[in-house]
Design an enzyme around this catalytic site. Structure first.
Site, short mmCIF file in Angstrom:
data_model
loop_
_atom_site.label_atom_id
_atom_site.label_comp_id
_atom_site.label_asym_id
_atom_site.label_seq_id
_atom_site.Cartn_x
_atom_site.Cartn_y
_atom_site.Cartn_z
N CYS A 63 6.75 94.96 8.48
CA CYS A 63 5.45 95.48 8.89
C CYS A 63 5.60 96.71 9.78
O CYS A 63 6.69 97.02 10.27
CB CYS A 63 4.67 94.43 9.71
SG CYS A 63 4.40 92.85 8.88
N ASP A 443 5.96 134.08 21.91
CA ASP A 443 5.48 134.96 22.98
C ASP A 443 5.96 134.43 24.32
O ASP A 443 6.19 133.22 24.49
CB ASP A 443 3.96 135.03 22.95
CG ASP A 443 3.45 135.63 21.65
OD1 ASP A 443 3.83 136.77 21.33
OD2 ASP A 443 2.68 134.94 20.94
#
Length: 463
Positions: A63, A443
């Site tokens: 699961c 940047d």
């Protein structure tokens, strides 16, 4: 599986404001101890879905951590790094939580080692198309070395990982189309119908016809394409992502239509076996994006889905990003990638307007246009003589610059910066978007050490 998609299973999410001390560390590759994992299972913590899986010895089922079933006793639980590893040990997928439909682990995008690169390429379908030797060749290792490293860390080798992915692809096709079972077997990548049947029975404990019956009449015809739910974890910055895509859309290959909050992004894809058209909706009722795919060849389903997952950054860990950047996890920070890495590289270099002109003059026309979508972006070889894009297109066409999912990102950036006309900022943007690197600062504003390894997310938040 590298990424989750299909009919999303149920899961119970916990508060997004919980402290992050128990989060798996995608940043360092550290492995959670089993007590921490069991606490995540006991609290049904959806933040861990896709980061690990648990199996229950008394039921023979595996699961996702957020499975809503009764929490098993600790002594009966075994943990696995991948669904393929659980399957390799004889466990079947839970029918209730659908563990094969979870988002992929964020670690594969953060890490730059051979295991992460291999996982990205397996998700893109390289093993299905080129086999393990092809995967190893792309990685620069021997097939034996790749097998050993993947098995040691993930509990399954490349064949088992690809087989788990094929089984999931087959389940999607069984439950969303009316295609004959034989066609689905080969479309999903299986070598024979017998192999297909045996794999489906072993993983899902049902026959292919039994899986199809579970769809409850939801299967559709070929005209409507393949409907999917692309799962993600945590919150998702839908408006910001769709705003970005709308602002960048290049005519003839992309379009964004509809009112804000209910927009649809559509684009063409150049896939290994043929063209495709995909549509992704901004609105959905759950933790997924609704998508519809029209493919010229169904063998491209897995590749198309993985490209969408990279474009929309659906395997991200927004909790880890939010903690490092000091933002609210409810913002669902994302760093979108690119559906077509080589296309994005050219677009980053020449700009949107020139990219549109390239599509009109050199793009491949679709045999059947679909609304405003009429072309595929030009292949690099078709742009060799273009004044601005020529040197980059040539480098891409010859393999001097590699931008596939398993490419070495640092090597790719160095190669890009050696191409005439490609400056440092453009090379960084290509690394961030085309290669999906989460830690790039194109940047100066995002170039802060305390934001590593999520500087790409900081760059998006600073825009």
């Amino acid at each position: 599986m590298v990424g989750g998609w299909a009919l999303q299973g149920a899961g119970t999410a916990v508060s997004e404001n919980r402290q992050q001390r128990d989060r798996p560390s995608a940043e360092t590759g550290a492995v959670m101890d089993e007590d921490t994992r069991y606490r995540a299972v006991s609290s049904r913590d959806a933040r861990f879905d896709g980061e690990f899986f648990f199996a229950v010895g008394t039921t023979g089922i595996y699961c996702r951590p957020s499975c809503p079933a009764v929490t098993p006793k600790r002594c009966n639980v075994t943990f696995f790094a991948t669904a393929a590893a659980a399957q390799r040990h004889g466990y079947r997928a839970c029918r209730r939580c659908r563990p094969d439909a979870v988002p992929g682990s964020a670690a594969w995008n953060v890490r730059a080692d051979v295991v992460a690169r291999a996982m990205r390429m397996i998700g893109d379908g390289v093993v299905d198309r080129e086999g393990v030797p092809g995967l190893a060749r792309r990685l620069g290792y021997s097939a034996r070395q790749v097998q050993r490293q993947l098995t040691a860390e993930l509990g399954a080798g490349p064949v088992a990982l690809a087989r788990a992915q094929r089984a999931h692809t087959a389940r999607v096709l069984l439950q969303t189309t009316r295609l004959p079972v034989t066609e689905i077997a080969f479309a999903a990548g299986f070598a024979s119908v017998r192999q297909f049947n045996d794999t489906i029975r072993r993983i899902y404990a049902r026959t292919p016809s039994g899986l199809r019956a579970e769809a409850g009449g939801r299967t559709g015809g070929g005209v409507g394409g393949i409907a999917l739910r692309l799962a993600y974890r945590g919150a998702y910055a839908r408006r910001e992502v769709f705003d970005l895509l709308a602002g960048e859309a290049v005519a003839r290959i992309e379009e964004v239509a509809g009112p804000t909050g209910a927009r649809t992004y559509r684009r063409t894809l150049r896939l290994p076996h043929g063209p495709g058209i995909v549509a992704v909706g901004e609105r959905s009722p759950g933790p997924w994006l609704e998508a519809r795919l029209h493919l010229g060849d169904l063998r491209d389903l897995t590749t198309a889905v993985q490209r969408l997952r990279r474009l929309f950054d659906l395997d991200a860990d927004p909790y880890a990003v939010a903690e490092r950047l000091g933002v609210d996890p409810a913002l669902g920070p994302r760093s979108p990638g690119a559906a077509e890495p080589e296309e994005y590289a050219v677009r980053a270099l020449v700009g949107r307007a020139e990219a549109a002109r390239l599509v009109e003059e050199h793009g491949t026309a679709l045999a059947v246009p679909c609304g405003g979508l009429t072309h595929l972006f030009p292949e690099p070889g078709a742009l060799r003589h273009h004044a601005a894009a020529g040197p980059l297109a040539t480098a891409l066409a010859t393999g001097e610059v590699r931008l596939d999912p398993g490419a070495d990102r640092a090597a790719a950036e160095r190669a890009l910066r050696a191409v005439p006309g490609v400056d440092a900022r453009t090379a960084a943007l290509i690394r961030m978007r085309a290669l999906g690197d989460p830690d790039v600062a194109p940047d100066a504003g995002a170039d802060r050490d305390e934001w590593r390894p999520w500087r790409s997310y900081a760059a998006r938040l600073l825009v």
